[in-house]
Scaffold this active site. Structure first.
Site, PDB file in Angstrom:
ATOM      1  N   ARG A 243      40.107  35.845  34.176  1.00 45.36           N
ATOM      2  CA  ARG A 243      41.245  36.013  33.261  1.00 45.36           C
ATOM      3  C   ARG A 243      41.467  37.483  32.936  1.00 45.36           C
ATOM      4  NH1 ARG A 243      39.576  30.535  29.949  1.00 45.36           N
ATOM      5  NH2 ARG A 243      40.747  29.153  31.340  1.00 45.36           N
ATOM      6  N   PHE A 362      48.481  30.921  36.360  1.00 40.84           N
ATOM      7  CA  PHE A 362      47.165  30.730  36.993  1.00 40.84           C
ATOM      8  C   PHE A 362      46.011  31.308  36.171  1.00 40.84           C
ATOM      9  CE2 PHE A 362      48.175  34.262  40.408  1.00 40.84           C
ATOM     10  CZ  PHE A 362      48.215  35.228  39.423  1.00 40.84           C
ATOM     11  N   GLU A 363      44.797  30.955  36.572  1.00 35.76           N
ATOM     12  CA  GLU A 363      43.560  31.255  35.814  1.00 35.76           C
ATOM     13  C   GLU A 363      43.636  30.660  34.397  1.00 35.76           C
ATOM     14  OE1 GLU A 363      41.158  32.568  37.412  1.00 35.76           O
ATOM     15  OE2 GLU A 363      41.905  34.030  38.856  1.00 35.76           O
ATOM     16  N   GLY A 364      44.272  29.502  34.281  1.00 34.68           N
ATOM     17  CA  GLY A 364      44.464  28.860  32.979  1.00 34.68           C
ATOM     18  C   GLY A 364      45.825  29.245  32.420  1.00 34.68           C
TER      19      GLY A 364
END
Length: 379
Positions: A243, A362-364
């Site tokens: 993140r 993306f990445e949460g």
């Protein structure tokens, strides 16, 4: 305009200067061609690897660059300011090396890490599935222990560098429930593994994102990273650093958009003066600059906590949320500053705006980041 960076050492100053030189020569000159034709930049990751830019935050004893996250992330930002897709793929490679480095045995690290960090290989991260994105605990891809090793069956989705990477950190189910997911270091080419056609994306066209189809491929038992059932712990540990990588990429993208808008506003005149001298537009640019500076400060705070060995999970989510929302706002405003020209492909701000959107996903997703942050506030 070169960002005036506060770097911790002269080595870091020299590294940033080298990165700027390589990025201007190898990335800025090729980005338009490959993004517009949606073609993979053959050999480019080899150049970055030879320069030591694919292994910066890992120890030198395994072939890494030995740099703190504070410096590594600013390198990513410089790359993203020239070519977001390359910076994102570099961040994903770093993410893909994390499980082995952090949870692997000494024997596994000695065997594989030098190759993973040596610059000749690039990695992918294979957690998501078609029905399991934000809810990683619901993944279905199975890893069944047999006499020959772990037999992998199922479909993975949204893999950056899918079909091109040399290895994948793969997460598959070894037992039911949230404690039934395990992590494997999978080779990029193995019998029983195939990949779908690249997704037709809004941006980041030059690096493929694909599904992977596991049809009974067998991984040796020593490719299990950590213990059976430890997969989600490993995945989420890696994602904290990932993140921060995306926050840095988003900041670089926002910086590029700001620079393009400022350059244009200093050159274009209306009603007898530069458009930057019209208060309405000057104030918009000021807000854009403040957003970029705030994004950078936020990811650097999280990185410094990580480097100091302090908890940083909540700060990583804050950085990802702040930086990617800033990137979307700044790139959109950059299009506005350029007016009709901003809406054409003759200027890069149109591409920056398309590229910024995925950073919020993306990445949460940023909704998941808000969930992580709010949980961190409860006692």
């Amino acid at each position: 305009m070169a960002v005036d960076r506060m770097l911790p050492t002269q080595d870091a100053e020299d590294l940033i200067a080298l990165v700027r030189e390589i990025a201007d020569r190898e990335l800025a000159t090729r980005v338009e061609e490959h993004e517009s034709t949606e073609t993979y930049p053959e050999g480019l990751f080899g150049i970055l690897g030879q320069a030591g830019l694919l292994s910066l935050p890992y120890p030198e004893e395994f072939g890494g660059g030995g740099q703190p996250y504070e410096v590594y992330l600013q390198v990513l930002e410089e790359l993203a300011a020239r070519w977001a897709a390359i910076a994102v793929a570099t961040s994903v490679h770093t993410l893909a090396c994390h499980p082995l480095y952090t949870f692997g045995t000494d024997e596994q690290k000695q065997r594989w890490l030098p190759d993973l960090l040596g610059g000749a290989m690039v990695g992918g991260y294979s957690l998501s599935e078609p029905q399991a994105g934000s809810d990683a605990a619901s993944l279905n891809c199975k890893a069944e222990l047999t006499a020959d090793g772990y037999r992998i069956t199922g479909t993975k989705a949204w893999i950056t560098h899918g079909g091109r990477a040399d290895f994948y950190s793969l997460f598959a189910r070894t037992a039911p429930g949230s404690k039934g997911v395990s992590c494997f270091l999978a080779p990029g080419a193995i019998e029983g593994l195939s990949f779908g056609a690249p997704e037709r994306k809004m941006g980041l066209q030059a690096v493929p994102t694909t599904a992977a189809y596991w049809d009974g491929a067998v991984l040796e038992t020593d490719r299990l990273i950590g213990t059976e059932g430890q997969g989600l712990q490993i995945a989420f540990s890696a994602l904290d650093g990932g993140r921060l990588g995306i926050a840095a990429c988003a900041t670089g993208l926002a910086q590029a958009a700001l620079d393009a808008a400022v350059d244009y506003a200093n050159e274009r005149t209306t009603f007898g003066k530069k458009i930057i001298d019209h208060q309405g537009l000057g104030f918009m640019l000021a807000d854009m600059a403040a957003a970029v500076d705030s994004a950078r400060a936020t990811y650097l705070d999280a990185a410094r906590r990580r480097d100091a060995g302090r908890p940083f999970s909540r700060q990583a989510s804050v950085a990802k949320l702040v930086a990617t929302d800033a990137a979307m706002k700044v790139t959109t405003d950059a299009v506005q500053v350029l007016g009709g020209y901003g809406y054409t492909r003759d200027f890069p701000v149109e591409r920056y705006m398309r590229e910024a959107k995925i950073t919020q996903i993306f990445e949460g997703t940023n909704q998941i980041q808000r969930l992580v942050i709010s949980r961190g506030l409860s006692h």
